[in-house]
Design a protein around this motif. Sequence first.
Motif, PDB file in Angstrom:
ATOM      1  N   PHE A 199     -18.972 -11.538 -26.857  1.00  0.00           N
ATOM      2  CA  PHE A 199     -20.075 -10.619 -26.688  1.00  0.00           C
ATOM      3  C   PHE A 199     -19.392  -9.150 -27.279  1.00  0.00           C
ATOM      4  O   PHE A 199     -20.186  -8.200 -27.803  1.00  0.00           O
ATOM      5  N   SER A 202     -19.630  -8.857 -30.862  1.00  0.00           N
ATOM      6  CA  SER A 202     -21.065  -8.631 -31.336  1.00  0.00           C
ATOM      7  C   SER A 202     -21.143  -7.198 -31.044  1.00  0.00           C
ATOM      8  O   SER A 202     -21.768  -6.539 -32.029  1.00  0.00           O
ATOM      9  N   LEU A 219     -28.177  -4.973 -25.861  1.00  0.00           N
ATOM     10  CA  LEU A 219     -27.015  -5.993 -26.144  1.00  0.00           C
ATOM     11  C   LEU A 219     -26.366  -6.526 -25.099  1.00  0.00           C
ATOM     12  O   LEU A 219     -26.282  -7.907 -24.836  1.00  0.00           O
ATOM     13  N   ASN A 222     -28.585  -8.526 -22.727  1.00  0.00           N
ATOM     14  CA  ASN A 222     -28.848  -9.775 -23.278  1.00  0.00           C
ATOM     15  C   ASN A 222     -27.527 -10.560 -22.833  1.00  0.00           C
ATOM     16  O   ASN A 222     -27.855 -11.939 -22.584  1.00  0.00           O
ATOM     17  N   ALA A 223     -26.514 -10.125 -23.198  1.00  0.00           N
ATOM     18  CA  ALA A 223     -25.257 -10.885 -22.830  1.00  0.00           C
ATOM     19  C   ALA A 223     -24.953 -11.548 -21.796  1.00  0.00           C
ATOM     20  O   ALA A 223     -24.754 -12.565 -21.512  1.00  0.00           O
ATOM     21  N   GLU A 226     -27.235 -14.418 -21.001  1.00  0.00           N
ATOM     22  CA  GLU A 226     -26.658 -15.565 -21.904  1.00  0.00           C
ATOM     23  C   GLU A 226     -25.217 -16.252 -21.013  1.00  0.00           C
ATOM     24  O   GLU A 226     -25.459 -17.340 -20.931  1.00  0.00           O
ATOM     25  N   ILE A 307     -26.654 -14.602 -28.947  1.00  0.00           N
ATOM     26  CA  ILE A 307     -25.697 -13.635 -29.449  1.00  0.00           C
ATOM     27  C   ILE A 307     -24.540 -14.413 -29.799  1.00  0.00           C
ATOM     28  O   ILE A 307     -24.006 -14.181 -30.945  1.00  0.00           O
ATOM     29  N   LEU A 328     -31.017 -10.615 -35.078  1.00  0.00           N
ATOM     30  CA  LEU A 328     -30.867 -10.723 -33.441  1.00  0.00           C
ATOM     31  C   LEU A 328     -31.480  -9.615 -32.746  1.00  0.00           C
ATOM     32  O   LEU A 328     -31.981  -9.733 -31.518  1.00  0.00           O
ATOM     33  N   MET A 332     -34.573  -9.568 -29.262  1.00  0.00           N
ATOM     34  CA  MET A 332     -34.149  -8.973 -27.918  1.00  0.00           C
ATOM     35  C   MET A 332     -35.261  -8.442 -27.363  1.00  0.00           C
ATOM     36  O   MET A 332     -36.092  -7.657 -27.877  1.00  0.00           O
TER      37      MET A 332
END
Length: 333
Positions: A199, A202, A219, A222-223, A226, A307, A328, A332
Amino acid sequence: MKELKNHTFGVIGSGSFATAIVKILCENVDTLYWSVRNKYTEEYINDNYHNPNYLTSIEFDLDQLIVSSDANMVAKNCDVLIFAVPSIYLLDTLKQIEIDLTDKIIVSVIKGIIPDFNDIVGHYFHKELSIPYENFVVITGPCHAEEISMERLSYLTVASISEKNANLLSDAIKTKYVKTVISDDIFGTEYSAVLKNIFALSAGIAHGLGYGDNFQAVLMSNAIREMERFLKEIYPLKRDIKNSAYLGDLLVTGYSYFSRNRMLGNMIGKGYTVKVAILEMNMIAEGYYATKGIYKIIQEHNINMPIVSAVYRMLYENENPRRCMQKLADSMD
């Protein structure tokens, strides 16, 4: 702290985090063995009192530190062994150790996948070297070695299914500037330490492409979701994903300029090829190797991780970072 007197500690590895761990342990143990990469590093530290390559501001007291390039000697003399080498070099390191390790307390600060086995360190030691899970301890962040060297307040998570061993390591690494938290989630903390590096890649790519803090927040949001999906599928256990071992470690690795994975991602976002970016760095970015292994796992288990999938395509399928990150971002919420 009395229990520390009954054990002899050894650190295997001479990178930045290994050096930071040695600094911490020297505050709490009378004698510490340190296995370094080669004879040059051994002689340099013994002559100059500091690591020639990493965290060079740390000076060591050689009256309490036994430095050697012989990993087998260190393993033979210690009953607590802390492995702090990059995951891609772990197997080569273990080949140097000829003694049986099954009666040792094995501690890992490694934050990567062993490529040849596509497995985390704890699984490997148990399956291949017959180390009982009770004898295995994981140390994770959120913590950067550079801040340890400056004695900035830092936090480490000590995970073990043995409360006794968790407390032992907690006592060994607790200082005025290092606070510790104990967990029994050895596999969850290991996997999360692997995932956060991906992550962070990213996040670095996004920064290199010119995305700002607003996108970074989305980001990371969302990480962590995940990461939670992955851990629930691979190693279900009652855990709070908001704890520092998971969310905290993710945030510091994703945001900090000390993060080598973020640095690698930033270079790729700025237009470096993956190969050139890796060659430009003088440290191992575990996330590069972990991405391939984790991607294989999520394919096998059908886990939705956009991701990780995007980072894999950028690193291993040469997908254009700008187009990939735009797709991406569009997906999101």
